[in-house]
Write an enzyme that holds these catalytic residues in place. Structure first.
Site, PDB file in Angstrom:
ATOM      1  N   GLU A  45       0.825  -1.204   0.000  1.00  0.00           N
ATOM      2  CA  GLU A  45       0.000   0.000   0.000  1.00  0.00           C
ATOM      3  C   GLU A  45       0.866   1.264   0.000  1.00  0.00           C
ATOM      4  O   GLU A  45       0.576   2.231  -0.711  1.00  0.00           O
ATOM      5  CB  GLU A  45      -0.923   0.016   1.229  1.00  0.00           C
ATOM      6  CG  GLU A  45      -1.972  -1.069   1.226  1.00  0.00           C
ATOM      7  CD  GLU A  45      -1.528  -2.406   1.819  1.00  0.00           C
ATOM      8  OE1 GLU A  45      -2.417  -3.198   2.182  1.00  0.00           O
ATOM      9  OE2 GLU A  45      -0.314  -2.666   1.929  1.00  0.00           O
TER      10      GLU A  45
ATOM     11  N   LYS B 172       2.490  -8.776  -5.735  1.00  0.00           N
ATOM     12  CA  LYS B 172       3.646  -9.455  -5.154  1.00  0.00           C
ATOM     13  C   LYS B 172       3.412 -10.954  -5.350  1.00  0.00           C
ATOM     14  O   LYS B 172       2.845 -11.628  -4.493  1.00  0.00           O
ATOM     15  CB  LYS B 172       3.746  -9.081  -3.673  1.00  0.00           C
ATOM     16  CG  LYS B 172       5.038  -9.418  -3.003  1.00  0.00           C
ATOM     17  CD  LYS B 172       5.007  -8.822  -1.589  1.00  0.00           C
ATOM     18  CE  LYS B 172       6.246  -9.114  -0.813  1.00  0.00           C
ATOM     19  NZ  LYS B 172       6.147  -8.582   0.557  1.00  0.00           N
TER      20      LYS B 172
END
Length: 117
Positions: free
Chosen positions: A73, A98
């Site tokens: 984030e 990811k």
């Protein structure tokens, strides 16, 4: 409003909460949608009149390589800030992935969307 897409942009960044994640840069993927007015570029056929996506990719690569955030984030937010600072975008949606970080999932991702104020 017109859009430019960059999908599957491969980056490397030192990112993660756990000690084992912070020993080396991790692979990341970016999917990006940039909203902009592309009418002038459509008429002129000149890269100077559009958002140069090679420069956008280079910008994101630099942000990722120079950061050491723990959270996706935070890195995604930093990327958005740089895009708004360096390019005439009206709105950006950025998905930061990811891959292969969880044993039982192929990918983990966050998606942030911001509009120029």
């Amino acid at each position: 409003m017109d859009k430019i897409y960059i999908e599957g942009l491969a980056l490397q960044s030192l990112i993660g909460v756990y000690d084992w994640e912070r020993t080396a840069p991790r692979p990341l993927l970016v999917d990006l949608c940039l909203w902009a007015d592309l009418r002038q570029a459509a008429q002129s056929d000149k890269v100077a009149d559009t958002i140069d996506y090679a420069k956008v990719a280079e910008c994101l690569e630099q942000v990722a390589a120079s950061s050491s955030f723990e959270l996706l984030e935070a890195l995604a937010s930093c990327m958005l800030d740089r895009l708004f600072a360096e390019f005439p975008v009206l709105k950006v949606s950025l998905k930061l992935s990811k891959p292969d970080i969880l044993a039982n999932a192929s990918n983990v991702a966050v998606k942030l969307t911001r509009t120029r104020t």
